[in-house]
Design a protein around this motif. Structure first.
Motif, PDB file in Angstrom:
ATOM      1  N   ILE A 238      -5.842 -22.285 -58.259  1.00 25.74           N
ATOM      2  CA  ILE A 238      -5.655 -22.080 -56.820  1.00 25.74           C
ATOM      3  C   ILE A 238      -5.116 -23.330 -56.150  1.00 25.74           C
ATOM      4  O   ILE A 238      -4.249 -23.275 -55.269  1.00 25.74           O
ATOM      5  N   THR A 239      -5.649 -24.480 -56.586  1.00 27.52           N
ATOM      6  CA  THR A 239      -5.212 -25.750 -56.005  1.00 27.52           C
ATOM      7  C   THR A 239      -3.711 -25.937 -56.191  1.00 27.52           C
ATOM      8  O   THR A 239      -3.035 -26.532 -55.338  1.00 27.52           O
ATOM      9  N   GLU A 240      -3.225 -25.419 -57.281  1.00 26.86           N
ATOM     10  CA  GLU A 240      -1.806 -25.595 -57.582  1.00 26.86           C
ATOM     11  C   GLU A 240      -0.945 -24.492 -56.973  1.00 26.86           C
ATOM     12  O   GLU A 240       0.281 -24.509 -57.103  1.00 26.86           O
ATOM     13  N   SER A 241      -1.587 -23.503 -56.316  1.00 24.79           N
ATOM     14  CA  SER A 241      -0.834 -22.377 -55.750  1.00 24.79           C
ATOM     15  C   SER A 241      -0.480 -22.621 -54.284  1.00 24.79           C
ATOM     16  O   SER A 241      -0.996 -23.549 -53.653  1.00 24.79           O
ATOM     17  N   GLU A 242       0.353 -21.741 -53.778  1.00 19.96           N
ATOM     18  CA  GLU A 242       0.707 -21.823 -52.365  1.00 19.96           C
ATOM     19  C   GLU A 242      -0.492 -21.385 -51.512  1.00 19.96           C
ATOM     20  O   GLU A 242      -1.151 -20.393 -51.844  1.00 19.96           O
ATOM     21  N   GLN A 243      -0.772 -22.122 -50.447  1.00 19.03           N
ATOM     22  CA  GLN A 243      -1.934 -21.814 -49.606  1.00 19.03           C
ATOM     23  C   GLN A 243      -1.563 -20.832 -48.484  1.00 19.03           C
ATOM     24  O   GLN A 243      -0.465 -20.924 -47.934  1.00 19.03           O
ATOM     25  N   PRO A 244      -2.470 -19.920 -48.154  1.00 15.68           N
ATOM     26  CA  PRO A 244      -2.232 -19.026 -47.002  1.00 15.68           C
ATOM     27  C   PRO A 244      -2.106 -19.844 -45.714  1.00 15.68           C
ATOM     28  O   PRO A 244      -2.662 -20.945 -45.614  1.00 15.68           O
ATOM     29  N   LYS A 245      -1.389 -19.284 -44.745  1.00 21.66           N
ATOM     30  CA  LYS A 245      -1.296 -19.918 -43.428  1.00 21.66           C
ATOM     31  C   LYS A 245      -2.647 -19.814 -42.718  1.00 21.66           C
ATOM     32  O   LYS A 245      -3.292 -18.751 -42.771  1.00 21.66           O
ATOM     33  N   THR A 246      -3.079 -20.887 -42.049  1.00 22.03           N
ATOM     34  CA  THR A 246      -4.377 -20.828 -41.364  1.00 22.03           C
ATOM     35  C   THR A 246      -4.314 -21.384 -39.949  1.00 22.03           C
ATOM     36  O   THR A 246      -5.315 -21.348 -39.230  1.00 22.03           O
TER      37      THR A 246
ATOM     38  N   ASP B  15      -8.575 -14.767 -26.974  1.00 15.27           N
ATOM     39  CA  ASP B  15      -7.597 -15.009 -25.896  1.00 15.27           C
ATOM     40  C   ASP B  15      -6.170 -14.927 -26.442  1.00 15.27           C
ATOM     41  O   ASP B  15      -5.377 -15.852 -26.247  1.00 15.27           O
ATOM     42  N   GLY B  16      -5.856 -13.865 -27.137  1.00 11.16           N
ATOM     43  CA  GLY B  16      -4.485 -13.683 -27.625  1.00 11.16           C
ATOM     44  C   GLY B  16      -4.131 -14.428 -28.895  1.00 11.16           C
ATOM     45  O   GLY B  16      -2.991 -14.356 -29.355  1.00 11.16           O
ATOM     46  N   GLN B  17      -5.088 -15.130 -29.507  1.00 15.46           N
ATOM     47  CA  GLN B  17      -4.728 -16.004 -30.617  1.00 15.46           C
ATOM     48  C   GLN B  17      -4.278 -15.245 -31.875  1.00 15.46           C
ATOM     49  O   GLN B  17      -3.618 -15.821 -32.725  1.00 15.46           O
ATOM     50  N   PHE B  18      -4.655 -13.964 -31.978  1.00 17.09           N
ATOM     51  CA  PHE B  18      -4.273 -13.215 -33.184  1.00 17.09           C
ATOM     52  C   PHE B  18      -3.193 -12.170 -32.918  1.00 17.09           C
ATOM     53  O   PHE B  18      -2.904 -11.348 -33.779  1.00 17.09           O
ATOM     54  N   ASP B  19      -2.629 -12.207 -31.708  1.00 21.89           N
ATOM     55  CA  ASP B  19      -1.703 -11.133 -31.336  1.00 21.89           C
ATOM     56  C   ASP B  19      -0.529 -10.986 -32.303  1.00 21.89           C
ATOM     57  O   ASP B  19      -0.067  -9.880 -32.557  1.00 21.89           O
ATOM     58  N   ASP B  20      -0.074 -12.112 -32.854  1.00 17.74           N
ATOM     59  CA  ASP B  20       1.088 -12.020 -33.740  1.00 17.74           C
ATOM     60  C   ASP B  20       0.688 -12.175 -35.213  1.00 17.74           C
ATOM     61  O   ASP B  20       1.524 -12.506 -36.054  1.00 17.74           O
ATOM     62  N   VAL B  21      -0.591 -11.997 -35.498  1.00 17.07           N
ATOM     63  CA  VAL B  21      -1.067 -12.222 -36.872  1.00 17.07           C
ATOM     64  C   VAL B  21      -1.440 -10.875 -37.488  1.00 17.07           C
ATOM     65  O   VAL B  21      -2.244 -10.126 -36.928  1.00 17.07           O
ATOM     66  N   SER B  22      -0.883 -10.576 -38.626  1.00 15.68           N
ATOM     67  CA  SER B  22      -1.192  -9.297 -39.282  1.00 15.68           C
ATOM     68  C   SER B  22      -2.609  -9.340 -39.857  1.00 15.68           C
ATOM     69  O   SER B  22      -3.156 -10.422 -40.115  1.00 15.68           O
ATOM     70  N   LEU B  23      -3.184  -8.177 -40.074  1.00 11.88           N
ATOM     71  CA  LEU B  23      -4.516  -8.084 -40.677  1.00 11.88           C
ATOM     72  C   LEU B  23      -4.524  -8.785 -42.034  1.00 11.88           C
ATOM     73  O   LEU B  23      -5.475  -9.500 -42.369  1.00 11.88           O
ATOM     74  N   GLU B  24      -3.441  -8.595 -42.806  1.00 12.89           N
ATOM     75  CA  GLU B  24      -3.370  -9.196 -44.141  1.00 12.89           C
ATOM     76  C   GLU B  24      -3.404 -10.728 -44.056  1.00 12.89           C
ATOM     77  O   GLU B  24      -4.114 -11.386 -44.809  1.00 12.89           O
ATOM     78  N   ASP B  25      -2.613 -11.270 -43.117  1.00  8.30           N
ATOM     79  CA  ASP B  25      -2.593 -12.732 -42.968  1.00  8.30           C
ATOM     80  C   ASP B  25      -3.945 -13.259 -42.499  1.00  8.30           C
ATOM     81  O   ASP B  25      -4.410 -14.320 -42.928  1.00  8.30           O
ATOM     82  N   PHE B  26      -4.564 -12.498 -41.587  1.00  5.20           N
ATOM     83  CA  PHE B  26      -5.886 -12.902 -41.098  1.00  5.20           C
ATOM     84  C   PHE B  26      -6.873 -12.930 -42.262  1.00  5.20           C
ATOM     85  O   PHE B  26      -7.620 -13.895 -42.450  1.00  5.20           O
ATOM     86  N   TYR B  27      -6.878 -11.864 -43.053  1.00  5.99           N
ATOM     87  CA  TYR B  27      -7.810 -11.757 -44.180  1.00  5.99           C
ATOM     88  C   TYR B  27      -7.628 -12.925 -45.149  1.00  5.99           C
ATOM     89  O   TYR B  27      -8.595 -13.547 -45.590  1.00  5.99           O
ATOM     90  N   GLU B  28      -6.386 -13.243 -45.454  1.00  9.79           N
ATOM     91  CA  GLU B  28      -6.155 -14.356 -46.382  1.00  9.79           C
ATOM     92  C   GLU B  28      -6.606 -15.688 -45.783  1.00  9.79           C
ATOM     93  O   GLU B  28      -7.174 -16.533 -46.471  1.00  9.79           O
ATOM     94  N   ALA B  29      -6.377 -15.840 -44.497  1.00 13.87           N
ATOM     95  CA  ALA B  29      -6.746 -17.104 -43.842  1.00 13.87           C
ATOM     96  C   ALA B  29      -8.259 -17.334 -43.860  1.00 13.87           C
ATOM     97  O   ALA B  29      -8.725 -18.447 -44.099  1.00 13.87           O
ATOM     98  N   ILE B  30      -9.030 -16.260 -43.594  1.00 15.24           N
ATOM     99  CA  ILE B  30     -10.495 -16.472 -43.572  1.00 15.24           C
ATOM    100  C   ILE B  30     -11.051 -16.568 -44.987  1.00 15.24           C
ATOM    101  O   ILE B  30     -12.242 -16.822 -45.168  1.00 15.24           O
ATOM    102  N   ASN B  31     -10.194 -16.381 -45.992  1.00  8.61           N
ATOM    103  CA  ASN B  31     -10.655 -16.505 -47.372  1.00  8.61           C
ATOM    104  C   ASN B  31      -9.982 -17.649 -48.109  1.00  8.61           C
ATOM    105  O   ASN B  31     -10.046 -17.715 -49.341  1.00  8.61           O
ATOM    106  N   VAL B  32      -9.393 -18.539 -47.347  1.00  7.95           N
ATOM    107  CA  VAL B  32      -8.735 -19.671 -47.982  1.00  7.95           C
ATOM    108  C   VAL B  32      -9.773 -20.469 -48.797  1.00  7.95           C
ATOM    109  O   VAL B  32     -10.924 -20.602 -48.380  1.00  7.95           O
ATOM    110  N   ALA B  33      -9.381 -20.933 -49.962  1.00 11.74           N
ATOM    111  CA  ALA B  33     -10.332 -21.620 -50.830  1.00 11.74           C
ATOM    112  C   ALA B  33      -9.692 -22.842 -51.456  1.00 11.74           C
ATOM    113  O   ALA B  33      -8.470 -22.988 -51.443  1.00 11.74           O
ATOM    114  N   GLY B  34     -10.546 -23.707 -52.005  1.00 15.27           N
ATOM    115  CA  GLY B  34     -10.040 -24.887 -52.687  1.00 15.27           C
ATOM    116  C   GLY B  34     -11.063 -26.004 -52.694  1.00 15.27           C
ATOM    117  O   GLY B  34     -12.082 -25.927 -51.999  1.00 15.27           O
ATOM    118  N   PRO B  35     -10.814 -27.034 -53.453  1.00 12.12           N
ATOM    119  CA  PRO B  35     -11.773 -28.140 -53.582  1.00 12.12           C
ATOM    120  C   PRO B  35     -12.015 -28.828 -52.234  1.00 12.12           C
ATOM    121  O   PRO B  35     -11.081 -28.967 -51.442  1.00 12.12           O
TER     122      PRO B  35
END
Lengths: 500, 500
Positions: free
Chosen positions: A188-196, A323-343
């Motif tokens: 995972i550390t060597e992979s591309e990280q989701p946008k957060t 306050d509008g912070q997720f208006d342009d964020v897809s459910l998929e992107d949101f899900y990946e962001a709250i599950n970001v992992a790494g050392p």
């Protein structure tokens, strides 16, 4: 004429009343008690705790326990009474084996050590804390001999937090976890990280609170038997099953603190709210172990709260509160962001993938310390080396390394493994639950969490301390402790998110 | 080797710790404890209270008190210890004179009577409550004989709430009040009433809370030693001088409930926050009597909060918090509206002019009851007749008449006079304060309430129970209880407002 059984139950009930008062004072101190009254309140706590200690070690209590053990009596006792007596005997035996003078000095030592630790952590100055830690380790090394153990010395400490679990089992389980997770984390550390970046926009406190309350209600947390307050270090506390309070904190730049924190504490709270009412007033009316408790909080935090289906239900609601912070964020992107992992270096900020590795490091160090294989002076270097080996990163100072956790300062050796065991148990419970609720994800998607809570109550919550962790696990899953389910869950989840 | 004095002080400190825990539990129950945990919490309270009772009547405690009274010891004791011993002896003597079986039954009786009273009040059904009240009156008639009295039987009850005050004094003081106030109320009833409609516009709860906090701060209430919460029946509670909590409630159609309620409870709280720290942990660390306590709350509510100069300072601020409801209302009209007075049926809604008359009615009835001049069955008619005589109005049913107050249901005979005495004391204190602070109104106008609080602390607060009500009054005003100052104040104020 009262029977001995009734006298015993009355006695234990009185003890439970003292503990409930202590619990309420503790909650109050952490949720807004005025600071100028705190020192005096500490004295009140001291008085109640010492009364409670005197009651639970009195000759009267010992005599009652002995009378109940007589052949003509024991068989006539209610099952709850028998279990309660066994618990009382066990605690009493531990206390009796500790020399009173040593115990007294230890209580004073640990009360001083906590503030010494705070200063040491702030200054990243291990040397200022090590004299305290040496004495604490010394006491714990003697403690395991006083109270006795089979096999490894550390088993005596495990018994305080996770009765029935031994070094043999944990070595096996943690070994499997390491073997599977260390390479996965590396990948995972060597992979591309989701946008957060969108996670850190301003989210007003009041809106976070309203959303947290909605989620608690959806989890089946009963607000007529609890309340939600703010605090610095969030916790849940079960005063009695009709009064189980959750606390949280709000970071306006990171809503995850409150939302996932509340779900986590809500999981603890569901456990305490749903203990069978017949156990009220006994010493069985709380969670059976730290690990099983953590299995409940982590089940809700990760298997429910970090599940895609859960956000299929709740993401639109979250957007309404935000306050509008997720208006342009897809459910998929949101899900990946709250599950970001790494050392990472700090345990309490770690994600669900790497969390166990933080725990394993602490477990291995504690075990070696208690067994005399390393000394306190060796800890900083041993700690840093293990972080490099397991997570591939190294603390730049002891404040973000060996000094980061409060636990050792109050002598809680044997406690850390419970956190990782909780994750392992949670995955085992999820697996067992799927047999009864194969539509688990549909339930989350429909916001119908009642069947999940009912399943947990039926298999876990209701028993309080009537069943041991091992019994609960065996009766519910048919297995002993088994890391396989957690490994499978984490591998599948993170392979998906990181497209490995 | 501990001295007997030190042993006694430790013992009393332990008792104070139990009482502080009981106080915190009580606060919590009234400010948001989850309802499903209340029954269990009641048992916790019961245990702590019975421990506290056992401690304060134990043989060990009696022996300590006796040893301290020995000639060789008494003279060596600290002044605080001596006063504390006197208080302990007094309470103990009362308990010792009550037959334990009778006391036990009475505790059960009053715990049942309170809910019987609630139902009776809701249904305006005196007959359903009178069997309880008869037993309560019966106990109190026996009580005065058990504990003893000089002069009137009722003096024994007065001693529990206002030690040192007797029927002779109160008859004189209340007689003077009646003589002055009854005709004044009559005059006002026949006068033109100030406009008040603008008081009842919508005032958002959050804004009321913010304004209440600002006023408490301005009064010198220390938020680091307290907090403000909401409740159903507002109160202030001093857990220790560093933790004195105020509660209030918000009526969005009548801001006066919160604002004057908070100022009133804030007056109580200032008393408890400013008791000398040397009294912490003794039985002297609270207000000396109900009447002196009420003098503090009423002083702030009326002499400060209903003073024209106070609103010269705060009216513009109130307008800022309000949703425009006072924009077209002059300060003069506002002042008259918040001071509107006249006959009413419900004591807790009465204005400062008629309030004493409500109290006098209850006092006269209690005195006659205890003295056997009337019976419980006579109460409703006697009540209604007194309302006609003193206030010129008659309740249409017992729910707004004899059943309106909770006090008798828990046996608090002797308590009511304190409320009116509090008003009398407050006027006396104001008079004395003017000698040191002749610029009293200027201080209010400048929002500089510190000198007022400091004066009260110097003369009243700091002493806790070290001085009796009569001593405080004598030392501060040079007088005994004197109704004259209250009469002058009320006459001048209301002649002004009603242009009599």
């Amino acid at each position: 004429m009262q029977t001995t059984e009734q006298k015993y139950l009355d006695y234990v009930k009185k003890l439970s009343h003292f503990q409930e008062a202590v619990g309420l004072i503790g909650w109050d101190l952490r949720t807004g008690a005025p600071k100028k009254g705190v020192a005096q309140r500490g004295e009140v706590l001291g008085t109640l705790q010492s009364e409670s200690f005197n009651l639970s070690t009195s000759q009267e209590f010992k005599d009652l326990l002995q009378e109940l053990r007589e052949d003509t009596t024991w068989g006539t006792l209610d099952e709850v009474t028998q279990k309660s007596v066994e618990h009382s005997e066990k605690s009493l035996k531990k206390f009796e084996n500790i020399p009173p003078e040593e115990y007294k000095n230890y209580v004073i030592l640990t009360s001083q050590a906590e503030s010494a630790w705070e200063t040491a952590k702030a200054n990243a100055d291990f040397d200022s804390f090590s004299p305290y830690l040496e004495k604490i380790v010394d006491f714990n090394r003697k403690y395991v001999d006083w109270v006795g153990y089979e096999g490894h010395k550390y088993n005596a400490l495990l018994d305080d937090y996770e009765p029935g679990l031994t070094v043999d089992t944990i070595d096996r389980v943690f070994g499997e976890l390491k073997e599977a997770l260390v390479p996965l984390v590396k990948q995972i550390t060597e992979s591309e990280q989701p946008k957060t970046d969108f996670l850190f926009t301003h989210f007003p406190k009041e809106k976070q609170e309203a959303f947290s309350k909605a989620i608690l209600t959806s989890m089946q947390y009963d607000f007529e038997a609890g309340r939600l307050d703010t605090t610095v270090h969030p916790f849940a506390t079960g005063l009695n099953p009709g009064d189980v309070r959750v606390t949280t904190k709000y970071d306006e730049s990171d809503f995850r603190t409150a939302v996932f924190g509340t779900i986590h504490e809500g999981g603890h709270a569901l456990y305490e709210q749903n203990i069978d009412k017949s156990l009220i007033g006994t010493n069985l009316c709380s969670g059976t172990s730290m690990g099983i408790h953590e299995s409940q909080s982590l089940f809700y935090e990760n298997f429910v709260g970090r599940n895609f289906a859960f956000w299929e239900r709740h993401y639109e609601t979250l957007k309404e509160y935000a306050d509008g912070q997720f208006d342009d964020v897809s459910l998929e992107d949101f899900y990946e962001a709250i599950n970001v992992a790494g050392p990472s270096l700090i345990r309490i900020e770690a994600d669900e993938l790497t969390y166990s590795l933080h725990i394993i490091i602490r477990y291995e160090l504690e075990k070696a310390l208690i067994n005399g294989e390393i000394e306190v002076a060796d800890l900083p270097e041993a700690w840093n080396k293990k972080y490099e080996d397991l997570l591939g990163i190294r603390p730049s100072h002891d404040g973000e390394g060996v000094l980061q956790d409060v636990h050792w300062s109050f002598g809680a050796f044997g406690y850390f493994p419970s956190y990782a065991l909780g994750l392992v148990y949670a995955a085992q419970l999820k697996q067992a639950m799927l047999k009864d609720l194969p539509n688990f994800d549909d339930l989350l998607r429909d916001g119908n969490l009642a069947p999940i809570k009912e399943w947990m109550t039926k298999h876990i919550h209701q028993y309080g301390k009537k069943k041991s962790p091992v019994e609960l696990l065996k009766d519910t899953t048919g297995e002993g402790v088994n890391a396989k389910h957690l490994i499978t869950y984490l591998s599948e989840k993170y392979q998906g998110i990181y497209a490995l």
